[in-house]
Design a protein around this motif. Structure first.
Motif, PDB file in Angstrom:
ATOM      1  N   ARG A  61      -3.424 105.881 -90.168  1.00 39.10           N
ATOM      2  CA  ARG A  61      -2.242 105.527 -90.800  1.00 39.10           C
ATOM      3  C   ARG A  61      -2.025 106.223 -92.039  1.00 39.10           C
TER       4      ARG A  61
ATOM      5  N   PHE B 246      -0.622  88.668 -85.345  1.00 37.04           N
ATOM      6  CA  PHE B 246      -0.400  89.661 -84.662  1.00 37.04           C
ATOM      7  C   PHE B 246       0.490  89.335 -83.436  1.00 37.04           C
TER       8      PHE B 246
ATOM      9  N   CYS C 154      -8.452  88.874 -84.636  1.00 32.96           N
ATOM     10  CA  CYS C 154      -8.788  88.745 -83.038  1.00 32.96           C
ATOM     11  C   CYS C 154      -7.901  87.304 -82.820  1.00 32.96           C
TER      12      CYS C 154
ATOM     13  N   PHE D 257      -9.866  91.313 -79.702  1.00 33.61           N
ATOM     14  CA  PHE D 257     -10.331  91.577 -81.117  1.00 33.61           C
ATOM     15  C   PHE D 257     -10.281  93.184 -81.653  1.00 33.61           C
ATOM     16  N   GLY D 258      -9.965  93.153 -82.741  1.00 32.46           N
ATOM     17  CA  GLY D 258     -10.002  94.589 -83.175  1.00 32.46           C
ATOM     18  C   GLY D 258     -10.972  95.014 -84.391  1.00 32.46           C
TER      19      GLY D 258
END
Ligand code: DAH
Length: 341
Positions: free
Chosen positions: A198, A252, A287, A310-311
């Motif tokens: 990023r 999200f 998540c 999930f991340g």
């Protein structure tokens, strides 16, 4: 008369040689007595010129005998000095040949690699497949297929490194979900560890390059309870103890409902520090249940299947586990830091 002085010279010189304390002293005696020019013996042989021939031969013999004795004494004494010198050197420089050889220096795994491998083993034991995806992604996989269309405000939440030709450096590992769904279809249990990028200004808790571990499970009637079970199993495995967590609603576009699973900061114990931005909590595990639209976009019927995703922030996790207070250490390559692990 000459006889006497030769004998005296010989005896005196032998005594001096015997007394000599150093090679330098010995050399001084040699020059004084045997030196070609100005040496004491040379002086005597000069005086021989005045002698009668038969006397000259006798004295000459005497002289040669004395010279030989002195040379022998000098050589013997020099031998003693050399030997003492050698012994001193051997005593000082000895090597213990029975010691094991030091061997080549071995490296070790980076703390993030270690955590990644532990998690891979854990998830494989739970029936998950480990997938890999490209770091250079298309807009479709990074955004559109995850229900983030071009005009969606969520695109601004992730400062993207755009590349020529419309490609980008993936801003998260979530595009590998899409690739997994396309390639393997349901039911699906997959994780995808890897780097994400990023365009952020770097500080103690932000890096332009960091590691995530994406996870997805698609099956029949998957619930938030399943999600929580896997997330708790994961955190217990990593921290070897119950971590204090809290669940907040989180947004999200690719999950509905979405959550933020925070962990109480293990560096400051919740009191506040640069890593947790003084809040006492660290966002570790966003998540949620997979948005039906995401399934649909990858050709999976949301009427028949659902799932969770999930991340996990691997970099953050490593910082928490090893109490690293500055994210910049992890990619800095400084061996003084890395050798602590
Ligand atoms: N991709 C998100 C990010 O990096 C993290 C994330 C959130 C991943 C929720 C997920 C999820 O799989 O369900 O910001």
């Amino acid at each position: 008369m000459l006889d006497e002085s030769i004998q005296e010279l010989e005896a005196g010189s032998l005594a001096r040689i015997a007394r000599a304390q150093s090679p330098e002293e010995l050399e001084a005696v040699r020059v004084e007595v045997l030196g070609r020019k100005g040496g004491a013996l040379a002086q005597v042989s000069k005086d021989m010129g005045k002698l009668a021939p038969e006397e000259r031969a006798r004295i000459g013999k005497l002289l040669n005998g004395a010279k030989q004795k002195l040379e022998d004494a000098l050589a013997a004494k020099k031998g003693q000095f050399d030997e003492a010198d050698l012994r001193a050197r051997l005593d000082g420089e000895w090597i213990d040949l029975t010691l094991p050889a030091p061997g080549p220096r071995r490296g070790h795994l980076h703390p993030i690699t270690r955590i990644q491998r532990e998690l891979e083993d854990l998830f494989v034991s739970l029936g998950f497949t480990v997938l890999d995806g490209p770091e250079v992604e298309t807009e479709y996989y990074n955004f559109d297929a995850l229900n983030i269309p071009a005009d969606h405000p969520a695109r601004d939440m992730q400062d993207t490194f755009w590349l020529d030709g419309g490609n980008l450096l993936r801003t998260h590992t979530s595009p590998v979900q899409v690739r997994g769904m396309e390639r393997l279809g349901p039911p699906l249990r997959m994780i995808a560890p890897g780097r994400a990028f990023r365009n952020e200004s770097v500080d103690a808790s932000h890096e332009h390059t960091f590691y995530q571990l994406e996870g997805m499970m698609i099956d029949r009637e998957v619930s938030v309870a399943h999600l929580l079970y896997f997330m708790k199993t994961l955190l217990t495995a990593i921290f070897h103890r119950e971590a204090t967590v809290r669940l907040r609603p989180g947004y999200f576009p690719f999950v509905e409902p979405g959550f933020e699973l925070d962990i109480q900061c293990l560096i400051c114990g919740g009191a506040g520090c640069p890593v947790c931005k003084q809040s006492g909590w660290v966002e570790l595990l966003p998540c949620g249940l997979v948005n039906p639209q995401v399934l649909r976009l990858s050709g999976i019927d949301p009427g028949a299947w659902n799932g969770f995703a999930f991340g996990l922030g691997l970099t953050r996790l490593a910082m928490m586990r090893y109490a690293i207070d500055d994210i910049r250490h992890l990619q800095g390559g400084d061996l003084r830091f890395l050798e602590q692990f």
